[in-house]
Write an enzyme that holds these catalytic residues in place. Structure first.
Site, PDB file in Angstrom:
ATOM      1  N   GLU A  72     -39.599   3.184 -27.388  1.00 31.06           N
ATOM      2  CA  GLU A  72     -38.928   4.371 -26.852  1.00 31.06           C
ATOM      3  C   GLU A  72     -38.364   5.254 -27.953  1.00 31.06           C
ATOM      4  OE1 GLU A  72     -35.896   3.128 -24.084  1.00 31.06           O
ATOM      5  OE2 GLU A  72     -37.356   2.601 -22.538  1.00 31.06           O
TER       6      GLU A  72
ATOM      7  N   GLU B 131     -42.594  -0.298 -19.162  1.00 32.36           N
ATOM      8  CA  GLU B 131     -41.262  -0.865 -18.907  1.00 32.36           C
ATOM      9  C   GLU B 131     -40.590  -0.089 -17.785  1.00 32.36           C
ATOM     10  OE1 GLU B 131     -38.513  -1.594 -22.355  1.00 32.36           O
ATOM     11  OE2 GLU B 131     -37.043  -0.632 -21.024  1.00 32.36           O
TER      12      GLU B 131
HETATM   13  C1  IDC Z   1     -31.504  -3.482 -23.149  1.00 32.53           C
HETATM   14  C2  IDC Z   1     -31.216  -4.892 -22.734  1.00 32.53           C
HETATM   15  C3  IDC Z   1     -29.819  -5.259 -23.137  1.00 32.53           C
HETATM   16  C4  IDC Z   1     -29.676  -4.999 -24.624  1.00 32.53           C
HETATM   17  C5  IDC Z   1     -30.019  -3.573 -24.941  1.00 32.53           C
HETATM   18  C6  IDC Z   1     -29.936  -3.239 -26.414  1.00 32.53           C
HETATM   19  O1  IDC Z   1     -31.387  -5.007 -21.353  1.00 32.53           O
HETATM   20  O2  IDC Z   1     -29.547  -6.599 -22.837  1.00 32.53           O
HETATM   21  O3  IDC Z   1     -28.342  -5.261 -25.001  1.00 32.53           O
HETATM   22  O4  IDC Z   1     -31.340  -3.325 -24.513  1.00 32.53           O
HETATM   23  O5  IDC Z   1     -30.772  -4.000 -27.159  1.00 32.53           O
HETATM   24  C7  IDC Z   1     -34.632   0.419 -22.369  1.00 32.53           C
HETATM   25  C8  IDC Z   1     -35.064  -0.373 -23.532  1.00 32.53           C
HETATM   26  C9  IDC Z   1     -34.611  -1.794 -23.439  1.00 32.53           C
HETATM   27  C10 IDC Z   1     -33.226  -1.888 -22.843  1.00 32.53           C
HETATM   28  C11 IDC Z   1     -33.315  -1.376 -21.418  1.00 32.53           C
HETATM   29  C12 IDC Z   1     -31.999  -1.448 -20.669  1.00 32.53           C
HETATM   30  O6  IDC Z   1     -36.446  -0.297 -23.773  1.00 32.53           O
HETATM   31  O7  IDC Z   1     -34.624  -2.349 -24.730  1.00 32.53           O
HETATM   32  O8  IDC Z   1     -32.833  -3.239 -22.842  1.00 32.53           O
HETATM   33  N1  IDC Z   1     -33.789  -0.002 -21.429  1.00 32.53           N
HETATM   34  O9  IDC Z   1     -31.019  -0.674 -21.294  1.00 32.53           O
HETATM   35  N2  IDC Z   1     -34.981   1.659 -22.081  1.00 32.53           N
HETATM   36  C13 IDC Z   1     -34.334   2.051 -20.964  1.00 32.53           C
HETATM   37  C14 IDC Z   1     -33.557   0.985 -20.531  1.00 32.53           C
END
Ligand code: IDC
Length: 679
Positions: free
Chosen positions: A383, A471
């Site tokens: 992303e 995702e």
């Molecule tokens: C989130 C995880 C969370 C972690 C965070 C940072 O759920 O536990 O602490 O990342 O590392 C994304 C991302 C994905 C995110 C997810 C939710 O690709 O890594 O995971 N998210 O925030 N994009 C939109 C949402």
């Protein structure tokens, strides 16, 4: 013949589900007057006839018969009741078994003949019994009757399957030693060879240590025997879509905007993403991957390797260990016949160019190692965010793609888009050129991203961009907070409509609502429904409750085993926009709504699919709303409005549908009072 039977079936349902008149000419069918009853509360709708629900209320995930029921259901040979139940404890009848064998034989065109006085015309088993008799699989009783509604006994079942296997030319010489069963002497003479074979082939293994030859067979036991039998004859699942696997579909490529298999047929990947590999390595285990494949219908696993967070590959992470996890993930997915995505999970590093050199080294190594695999997909930047422009992403992609291509000339490569993989419109407007098999990723979190992002996606596709949802979550964009199933279902419908692949975030028990496993559960495989979070349960139902399923085709107006189920309409969170008539499938999805000029405007998309075995020349649809409407615009169809009815007919170029063919990209905008929806 078949159409008239269908017609009768649909007429019976008039008022309840939908009404359909089929004007049948040879090779020229017109569907008209379809009124779709839409159920779902806010945005849409659905009703289903002949839906093959694979998730039954009375077949719990984790029960001993679960996987057998799932198997026979996927194979399209046993289906549930109209109320969403499978009836595992109900007895299997002789008529049902004849019908099941007829289905295994792919329902050969047969005209009913009155050969048994108690098998009259018009029953769900009438045609199957006629066929099974002529094929030599069944015989009647001595008094000339067949006893279609009698419960089948274990030895009768063995006998029918034995004869059928013989007719198919299988070797039935495998002999079990049935003398070890105390009641072996009770086996009837007619069934002896069949029982010996069925035992030897592992189809009938014993009932609490007994053969119980005259005992009944309930549907759970029947499903188990039939699952074993169909494996014996090498029958594979007939359900496309979620059943796509590397061994069936081979290497993937992109045609236009569509992901296709080796034969050029559209495919959808559906699966789950790991959480950060560094943080939750325990879920990279083969038992769990097997479980996803076998019980969840997952066909893709995404291996999310964070690049920058603590433990990240490019920061303080253990590179060797992380690569080892990726290798194991690929190996397990490959063993379990699934696709696998290697995800370079940029996030806090915002711009993929920040660690471009590392990325090039990593993908060079991985693509070299996996160049012989046709099931590995490369996602080169999760992303981009923090103001990273599409131009910057594109320049990064133009350096990484050739590195992968040097080792693997046709692997599918997924490219992230700006603003956390949401600005697919920018990729659509300025696509990467010079390479095949590139898709752009769109990510959504259903409680945050709704109509506007769906519209962006639809517009990008219409503009020619191939989209892959690598995702998504059904909670908010933080990965936490309340989940929004209604929005999630609208997304799923839209993605199914466009045959877009989708991969859910995330496989972990972290205490956040996007995790599919409850935070109190520490096991790493062997999950039952109670172990799953709300997100997990929703996902499980979406993946296993595939709507549509194999074309119902068929002979009938039976109830019971003859799939007139209302399926997901009543069966949980998987309400979608599918309406099946048995020969046609109409999907209407509301993708947007807004207020203007004191009215509410609604935008819909429609897909018409010809699920019959013959081509049609044109089609007509009437959609009934719960209030008067005005047409604002419509495309790829001829439109007119009468009160609350919208009439749509095909254009010259999209009326003709091959058997199994469909036309999408039919859409319209109407306006009306607040709350207007399809009735
Ligand atoms: C989130 C995880 C969370 C972690 C965070 C940072 O759920 O536990 O602490 O990342 O590392 C994304 C991302 C994905 C995110 C997810 C939710 O690709 O890594 O995971 N998210 O925030 N994009 C939109 C949402």
């Amino acid at each position: 013949m078949r159409y008239h039977q269908k017609y009768g079936l649909l007429k019976q349902q008039q008022g309840k589900f939908l009404w359909l008149n089929t004007n049948e000419k040879r090779y020229n069918m017109i569907i008209r007057d379809i009124v779709i009853l839409l159920i779902a509360a806010v945005l849409m709708v659905v009703t289903g006839m002949e839906v093959k629900a694979k998730s039954y209320q009375d077949v719990e995930y984790g029960s001993w018969f679960y996987s057998s029921v799932a198997d026979v259901s996927k194979k399209g040979i046993m289906t549930g009741y109209a109320d969403g139940n499978f009836g595992p404890m109900n007895y299997l009848t002789r008529g049902e078994l004849a019908t099941i064998i007829y289905r295994i034989h792919e329902k050969p065109e047969t005209i009913y003949r009155p050969e048994f006085p108690d098998v009259t015309d018009g029953k769900f088993y009438s045609v199957p019994v006629t066929w099974a008799h002529s094929y030599g699989v069944i015989t009647g009783y001595e008094d000339g009757n067949f006893g279609p509604e009698n419960n089948i006994s274990r030895e009768e079942l063995a006998t029918m399957l034995y004869r059928y296997a013989q007719k198919l030319g299988y070797d039935v010489s495998e002999a079990g030693d049935i003398s070890v069963f105390p009641d072996a002497g009770k086996v009837s003479k007619f069934a002896k060879n069949a029982m010996i074979w069925a035992n030897g082939a592992g189809i009938i293994t014993g009932d609490s240590g007994m053969l119980n030859p005259q005992g009944t067979v309930n549907r759970a036991v029947g499903a188990t025997m039939l699952s074993r039998f169909t494996n014996f004859i090498g029958m594979t699942n007939q359900n496309e879509g979620s059943q796509t696997t590397p061994s069936v579909s081979g290497g993937l490529s992109v045609q236009g905007t569509q992901l296709v298999d080796e034969k050029g047929d559209a495919v959808q990947l559906k699966g789950i993403s790991t959480h950060g590999l560094a943080w939750f390595p325990q879920y990279v285990n083969e038992d769990l991957f097997r479980e996803f494949r076998e019980n969840w219908d997952v066909n893709v696993i995404r291996l999310a390797m964070y690049t920058a967070e603590s433990g990240g590959y490019c920061t303080d992470g253990d590179k060797r260990k992380l690569k080892e996890l990726v290798r194991r993930g690929v190996e397990y997915a490959t063993n379990q016949d699934m696709y696998v995505i290697i995800d370079w999970h940029i996030l806090s590093d915002h711009n993929p160019n920040q660690y471009k050199a590392e990325s090039i080294r990593f993908f060079s190594e991985m693509s070299k190692e996996f160049s012989g695999h046709n099931n590995v997909l490369y996602e080169i930047c999760n992303e981009p965010n923090g103001g990273t422009t599409w131009g910057e992403v594109k320049s990064y992609a133009n350096e990484v793609i050739p590195v992968i291509r040097a080792n693997d000339p046709d692997a599918l490569i997924l490219v992230g888009t700006p603003n956390w993989s949401q600005y697919v419109n920018e990729a659509a407007a300025d696509p990467i050129t010079g390479y095949d098999n590139i898709m752009y990723t769109l990510h959504f979190y259903a409680a945050t991203h709704t109509d506007y992002l769906r519209e962006t996606m639809a517009a990008a596709i219409n503009a020619g961009a191939p989209i892959f949802v690598s995702e998504y979550g059904i909670c908010d964009a933080s990965g936490n907070g309340a989940i929004n199933e209604a929005q999630a279902n609208v997304w799923v419908d839209l993605m199914d409509q466009y045959e877009i692949s989708y991969v859910a975030w995330n496989l972990s028990n972290k205490n956040e609502s996007s995790s599919i496993i409850r935070s109190t559960v520490n096991k790493v495989s062997g999950f039952s429904e109670e172990d799953l979070s709300d997100s997990g349960r929703w996902l499980y139902h979406v993946l296993t409750g595939e709507r549509g399923g194999p074309s119902a085709g068929g002979n009938g107006n039976g109830t019971d085993d003859n799939n007139t189920g209302t399926g997901e309409g009543t069966n949980g969170p998987n309400g979608g926009s599918v309406t099946e008539s048995g020969e046609f499938e109409i999907r209407a999805v509301r993708i947007n709504q807004w207020e203007a000029e004191g009215r509410t405007f609604y935008q819909y998309m429609l897909t018409v699919k010809n699920t019959s075995t013959q081509p049609c020349q044109d089609w007509e649809v009437n959609i009934k709303f719960n209030g008067d409407i005005a047409l604002s615009s419509g495309w790829n169809g001829k439109y007119s409005v009468e009160g609350n009815i919208l009439h749509i007919s095909s254009m010259d170029y999209n009326g003709k549908l091959d058997a199994g063919g469909s036309t999408g990209d039919v859409g319209f905008i109407i306006s009306g009072a607040t709350g207007v929806e399809i009735q």
